[in-house]
Design an enzyme around this catalytic site. Structure first.
Site, PDB file in Angstrom:
ATOM      1  N   THR A 150     -33.227  11.781 -19.889  1.00 61.45           N
ATOM      2  CA  THR A 150     -33.699  11.283 -18.873  1.00 61.45           C
ATOM      3  C   THR A 150     -32.778  10.246 -18.168  1.00 61.45           C
ATOM      4  OG1 THR A 150     -33.649  13.779 -18.839  1.00 61.45           O
ATOM      5  CG2 THR A 150     -33.392  12.481 -16.396  1.00 61.45           C
ATOM      6  N   GLU A 154     -30.243   7.962 -16.470  1.00 57.95           N
ATOM      7  CA  GLU A 154     -30.383   7.701 -15.215  1.00 57.95           C
ATOM      8  C   GLU A 154     -30.207   5.940 -15.065  1.00 57.95           C
ATOM      9  OE1 GLU A 154     -30.341   9.891 -13.202  1.00 57.95           O
ATOM     10  OE2 GLU A 154     -30.750  11.670 -13.737  1.00 57.95           O
ATOM     11  N   ASP A 173     -13.919   7.943 -15.878  1.00 65.65           N
ATOM     12  CA  ASP A 173     -15.329   7.063 -15.244  1.00 65.65           C
ATOM     13  C   ASP A 173     -14.808   5.477 -15.760  1.00 65.65           C
ATOM     14  OD1 ASP A 173     -14.634   6.612 -18.216  1.00 65.65           O
ATOM     15  OD2 ASP A 173     -16.357   7.284 -18.927  1.00 65.65           O
ATOM     16  N   VAL A 175     -13.764   3.797 -17.575  1.00 67.06           N
ATOM     17  CA  VAL A 175     -14.314   2.897 -18.416  1.00 67.06           C
ATOM     18  C   VAL A 175     -13.437   3.188 -19.898  1.00 67.06           C
ATOM     19  CG1 VAL A 175     -16.074   2.709 -20.471  1.00 67.06           C
ATOM     20  CG2 VAL A 175     -16.793   2.874 -18.520  1.00 67.06           C
TER      21      VAL A 175
END
Ligand code: ARG
Ligand code: ZN
Ligand code: CA
Length: 244
Positions: A150, A154, A173, A175
């Site tokens: 997680t 983040e 995104d 990318v």
């Protein structure tokens, strides 16, 4: 000298119960996981499909160094994702020098939310950083979110990465080497998975840290994501203040 940026980390532990007052060892396990995942030395890199090995980031040249742990008892039982934990005036803890330190708040219950982050637009502001619920911080018993990923996810947002599906159907995104996909993935998908976007059927990179799969099912950043993170932490980037 090899261009690695070592980000100083402040972990703000806000606890109501003793279980929420996580141990130094649990904090160390999270820092170690971040350094493995961002260094490309996580044991599960061997799971990266051959198709994506050529675009895998490997070492992002970003590392994390625990500078200090701030512990504070609070009466709050359940937090919302409204930044209250980042202000002492709302029973939280003020950030420690957010322009030059990466602040993480570890809180008790967030009503099922695992974590949330600010993007570089917030660089240096009072609310800048990442929040993670205690039971998902570091190596825990909270399967399938028990491997500290997680925070890996983040921190990706904090360093300017978007969700791999672009938060929309076949959205971007920004990318190039993460194939366009229709939506988030959950659980432990089997490889390959194909998504039809704009008339093109692509094998999707659901094992990317910026998807929503289980901790054990995510194990790579792409080279394009590495470039975005390096731009943000470069001497001319919005997070240059984190450079020592
Ligand atoms: N839902 C969170 C977010 O959007 C984090 C998801 C993390 N996934 C995981 N396997 N730990 O930022
Ligand atoms: Zn996210
Ligand atoms: Ca993409």
């Amino acid at each position: 000298a090899d261009g690695t940026v070592e980000i100083p980390v402040v972990v703000n532990v806000l606890y109501r119960t003793s279980a929420e007052n996580i141990s130094d060892a649990q904090i160390a396990s999270q820092i170690a996981t971040l350094n493995k995942d961002y260094g490309g030395t996580n044991a599960d890199v061997t799971n990266i499909p051959a198709e994506f090995a050529s675009v895998a980031a490997g070492d992002t040249k970003i590392r994390f160094r625990l500078d200090r742990v701030v512990r504070k008892s609070t009466t709050v039982r359940s937090w919302r994702t409204n930044d209250a934990m980042k202000k002492s005036s709302s029973k939280g803890q003020d950030a420690y020098q957010p322009a030059s330190y990466f602040n993480i708040w570890v809180v008790g219950d967030m009503g099922g939310v695992l974590g949330y982050a600010t993007f570089p637009e917030s660089a240096g502001l009072w609310n800048d950083g990442v929040v993670i619920a205690a039971k998902y911080f570091g190596n825990t018993s909270s399967a399938p979110y028990n491997l500290g990923r997680t925070a890996t996810h983040e921190v990706g947002h904090y360093l300017n990465l978007r969700h791999i599906w672009g938060d929309g159907n076949c959205a971007t995104d920004y990318v190039d080497d993460t194939p366009t996909q229709q939506d988030k993935n959950f659980g432990k998908p089997t490889y390959p998975q194909y998504d039809l976007c704009g008339g093109v059927n692509r094998s999707i990179q659901f094992m990317n840290y910026m998807d929503y799969v289980d901790d054990a099912a995510m194990y790579m950043f792409s080279a394009g994501q590495k470039a975005r993170m390096q731009a943000i932490t470069s001497t001319s980037g919005p997070r240059a203040g984190l450079r020592v």
